[in-house]
Design a protein around this motif. Sequence first.
Motif, PDB file in Angstrom:
ATOM      1  N   SER A  19       0.832  -1.209   0.000  1.00 13.12           N
ATOM      2  CA  SER A  19       0.000   0.000   0.000  1.00 13.12           C
ATOM      3  C   SER A  19       0.862   1.252   0.000  1.00 13.12           C
ATOM      4  O   SER A  19       0.533   2.250  -0.662  1.00 13.12           O
ATOM      5  CB  SER A  19      -0.933  -0.001   1.218  1.00 13.12           C
ATOM      6  N   ASP A  20       1.958   1.229   0.739  1.00 11.01           N
ATOM      7  CA  ASP A  20       2.880   2.374   0.753  1.00 11.01           C
ATOM      8  C   ASP A  20       3.443   2.634  -0.644  1.00 11.01           C
ATOM      9  O   ASP A  20       3.532   3.775  -1.097  1.00 11.01           O
ATOM     10  CB  ASP A  20       4.037   2.115   1.724  1.00 11.01           C
ATOM     11  N   LEU A  21       3.843   1.536  -1.298  1.00 12.01           N
ATOM     12  CA  LEU A  21       4.404   1.684  -2.644  1.00 12.01           C
ATOM     13  C   LEU A  21       3.370   2.221  -3.618  1.00 12.01           C
ATOM     14  O   LEU A  21       3.677   3.075  -4.459  1.00 12.01           O
ATOM     15  CB  LEU A  21       4.924   0.333  -3.138  1.00 12.01           C
ATOM     16  N   LEU A  22       2.134   1.698  -3.505  1.00  6.94           N
ATOM     17  CA  LEU A  22       1.070   2.148  -4.401  1.00  6.94           C
ATOM     18  C   LEU A  22       0.830   3.647  -4.249  1.00  6.94           C
ATOM     19  O   LEU A  22       0.700   4.370  -5.240  1.00  6.94           O
ATOM     20  CB  LEU A  22      -0.216   1.377  -4.117  1.00  6.94           C
ATOM     21  N   GLU A  23       0.794   4.125  -3.018  1.00  2.00           N
ATOM     22  CA  GLU A  23       0.583   5.541  -2.767  1.00  2.00           C
ATOM     23  C   GLU A  23       1.742   6.377  -3.315  1.00  2.00           C
ATOM     24  O   GLU A  23       1.544   7.445  -3.892  1.00  2.00           O
ATOM     25  CB  GLU A  23       0.422   5.797  -1.269  1.00  2.00           C
ATOM     26  N   ALA A  24       2.974   5.885  -3.153  1.00  5.65           N
ATOM     27  CA  ALA A  24       4.146   6.610  -3.655  1.00  5.65           C
ATOM     28  C   ALA A  24       4.132   6.697  -5.175  1.00  5.65           C
ATOM     29  O   ALA A  24       4.468   7.736  -5.756  1.00  5.65           O
ATOM     30  CB  ALA A  24       5.425   5.923  -3.175  1.00  5.65           C
ATOM     31  N   VAL A  25       3.751   5.592  -5.819  1.00  9.24           N
ATOM     32  CA  VAL A  25       3.684   5.577  -7.280  1.00  9.24           C
ATOM     33  C   VAL A  25       2.623   6.555  -7.774  1.00  9.24           C
ATOM     34  O   VAL A  25       2.839   7.315  -8.731  1.00  9.24           O
ATOM     35  CB  VAL A  25       3.400   4.157  -7.795  1.00  9.24           C
ATOM     36  N   SER A  28       3.849  10.064  -7.616  1.00 11.13           N
ATOM     37  CA  SER A  28       5.081  10.372  -8.336  1.00 11.13           C
ATOM     38  C   SER A  28       4.859  11.091  -9.653  1.00 11.13           C
ATOM     39  O   SER A  28       5.719  11.812 -10.134  1.00 11.13           O
ATOM     40  CB  SER A  28       5.851   9.073  -8.617  1.00 11.13           C
ATOM     41  N   GLY A  29       3.733  10.869 -10.287  1.00 11.53           N
ATOM     42  CA  GLY A  29       3.486  11.463 -11.593  1.00 11.53           C
ATOM     43  C   GLY A  29       3.851  10.565 -12.754  1.00 11.53           C
ATOM     44  O   GLY A  29       3.460  10.838 -13.900  1.00 11.53           O
ATOM     45  N   TYR A  30       4.581   9.482 -12.514  1.00 11.33           N
ATOM     46  CA  TYR A  30       4.988   8.608 -13.616  1.00 11.33           C
ATOM     47  C   TYR A  30       3.795   7.917 -14.291  1.00 11.33           C
ATOM     48  O   TYR A  30       3.796   7.754 -15.519  1.00 11.33           O
ATOM     49  CB  TYR A  30       6.002   7.585 -13.132  1.00 11.33           C
ATOM     50  N   PRO A  31       2.772   7.482 -13.545  1.00 10.94           N
ATOM     51  CA  PRO A  31       1.600   6.925 -14.251  1.00 10.94           C
ATOM     52  C   PRO A  31       0.942   7.933 -15.177  1.00 10.94           C
ATOM     53  O   PRO A  31       0.463   7.562 -16.257  1.00 10.94           O
ATOM     54  CB  PRO A  31       0.672   6.522 -13.099  1.00 10.94           C
ATOM     55  N   LEU A  32       0.911   9.224 -14.786  1.00  7.62           N
ATOM     56  CA  LEU A  32       0.335  10.253 -15.659  1.00  7.62           C
ATOM     57  C   LEU A  32       1.169  10.383 -16.920  1.00  7.62           C
ATOM     58  O   LEU A  32       0.626  10.477 -18.030  1.00  7.62           O
ATOM     59  CB  LEU A  32       0.270  11.586 -14.922  1.00  7.62           C
ATOM     60  N   GLN A  33       2.466  10.378 -16.781  1.00  2.07           N
ATOM     61  CA  GLN A  33       3.355  10.473 -17.945  1.00  2.07           C
ATOM     62  C   GLN A  33       3.107   9.324 -18.910  1.00  2.07           C
ATOM     63  O   GLN A  33       3.011   9.527 -20.131  1.00  2.07           O
ATOM     64  CB  GLN A  33       4.810  10.466 -17.479  1.00  2.07           C
ATOM     65  N   ALA A  34       2.982   8.114 -18.384  1.00  2.00           N
ATOM     66  CA  ALA A  34       2.718   6.942 -19.240  1.00  2.00           C
ATOM     67  C   ALA A  34       1.361   7.058 -19.918  1.00  2.00           C
ATOM     68  O   ALA A  34       1.211   6.737 -21.109  1.00  2.00           O
ATOM     69  CB  ALA A  34       2.795   5.671 -18.410  1.00  2.00           C
ATOM     70  N   ALA A  35       0.361   7.537 -19.174  1.00  2.00           N
ATOM     71  CA  ALA A  35      -0.981   7.686 -19.745  1.00  2.00           C
ATOM     72  C   ALA A  35      -0.991   8.731 -20.851  1.00  2.00           C
ATOM     73  O   ALA A  35      -1.663   8.558 -21.881  1.00  2.00           O
ATOM     74  CB  ALA A  35      -1.971   8.055 -18.652  1.00  2.00           C
ATOM     75  N   VAL A  36      -0.248   9.828 -20.662  1.00  2.00           N
ATOM     76  CA  VAL A  36      -0.172  10.877 -21.677  1.00  2.00           C
ATOM     77  C   VAL A  36       0.487  10.346 -22.943  1.00  2.00           C
ATOM     78  O   VAL A  36       0.019  10.591 -24.064  1.00  2.00           O
ATOM     79  CB  VAL A  36       0.593  12.099 -21.131  1.00  2.00           C
ATOM     80  N   ALA A  37       1.581   9.602 -22.784  1.00  2.00           N
ATOM     81  CA  ALA A  37       2.254   9.012 -23.952  1.00  2.00           C
ATOM     82  C   ALA A  37       1.316   8.065 -24.691  1.00  2.00           C
ATOM     83  O   ALA A  37       1.274   8.049 -25.929  1.00  2.00           O
ATOM     84  CB  ALA A  37       3.527   8.288 -23.516  1.00  2.00           C
TER      85      ALA A  37
END
Length: 368
Positions: A19-25, A28-37
């Motif tokens: 759960s800690d890792l999920l919240e950090a991810v 982080s903004g990296y999922p947004l970057q992947a979604a934008v690409a």
Amino acid sequence: MEQKHTPEYAHLKAGVTGSDLLEAVRRSGYPLQAAVADKLQQALSENDIWGEVQEEWAYIDRESGQARALDVFADIPLSRSAKGGEAHCRLNILIECKQSELPYVFFLRKEAPQNSVAFPEIIGTAGPDMQIFAPVNDGKMPPNFSYLLSVHDALACHEFQVFDNPPFHAISLTKAARRGGSKLELTGEDAYRSITLPLLKSADHLTSIAPRGDRDPIRFLASLAVVDAPMIGTLQHDGKNVFLAVPWVRMSYLEPFNERQSWNRTASKVRYFDVVHSSRLSRYLDVLLKGVGACADRAIENYSVLKSGVAVMGSEDEYVKMHELEEERRKYITEGPMGRIFKAYGGRQLKLQEGAEIAEDVIAVLDW
């Protein structure tokens, strides 16, 4: 019963949980970057366009000389000549992605800060302006009369929404933050360093490395920030601050004139980038690709004169094809232009009904 062995590399330590890792991810903004690409690739596919999309695109910071990374970069061929398939126009999209629970606040203006279209930027031409001569049969001007007209105006870019008709213009961008307690404050420094500077510096780097020969592509540069955060604009109306939730804002950034001839104007040079909410990105990309694609067709039609920087053209506000300057009048080029002309600007103006009662703490929702 055989107990499954958990490999050493799968053990979480120091009290860290999934759960800690999920919240950090998520933060982080990296999922947004992947979604934008992914959305950019999808938009290219839906418009039957091939292009290269790269995440973490490297560029050189013009001030520090250090290598930095832009979240997403796209290199998209727009038009191909009939001979050999050589690309003559390309669209480069430069994207910075940001997410926040606190809002970005835009200080809106009722109209664009200048009377000439300048977004997306166009490079690969002889310069930002054309030296335009009137047709010889015009009869109104002497044969040596010429004037400056921006490349955007020469191609009548104002006829396409992405160039001329963004829903909202803003002169300043800030981000809400809580500092030293629960009181909300606005900071322009955070948005400037995390959005404005990366977009402008990456565009400058691309401009500096893009080839500019007679056979090299003419490029359209579209810089934008995609945000997953509330986008709130504020506007003065009847002496009050009005708040508007907006999905697409064109930001302006002022720089001093450098090489471009200012013709005794003391106003600053205006550069632009767009800020788009992630929920409206697909729609924005469709407008961008269609508008730039149509304008690229005009650039191909006028390719040789755009590369030379000199052309013959009538005074119409709408698009007309440019022509090569006649050989007998080429001696007048060195006399230089006698002034600068702007084509009629037809951009939208943000207007609120006079006398409308709008509470200062209410956020009106607008779309486009």
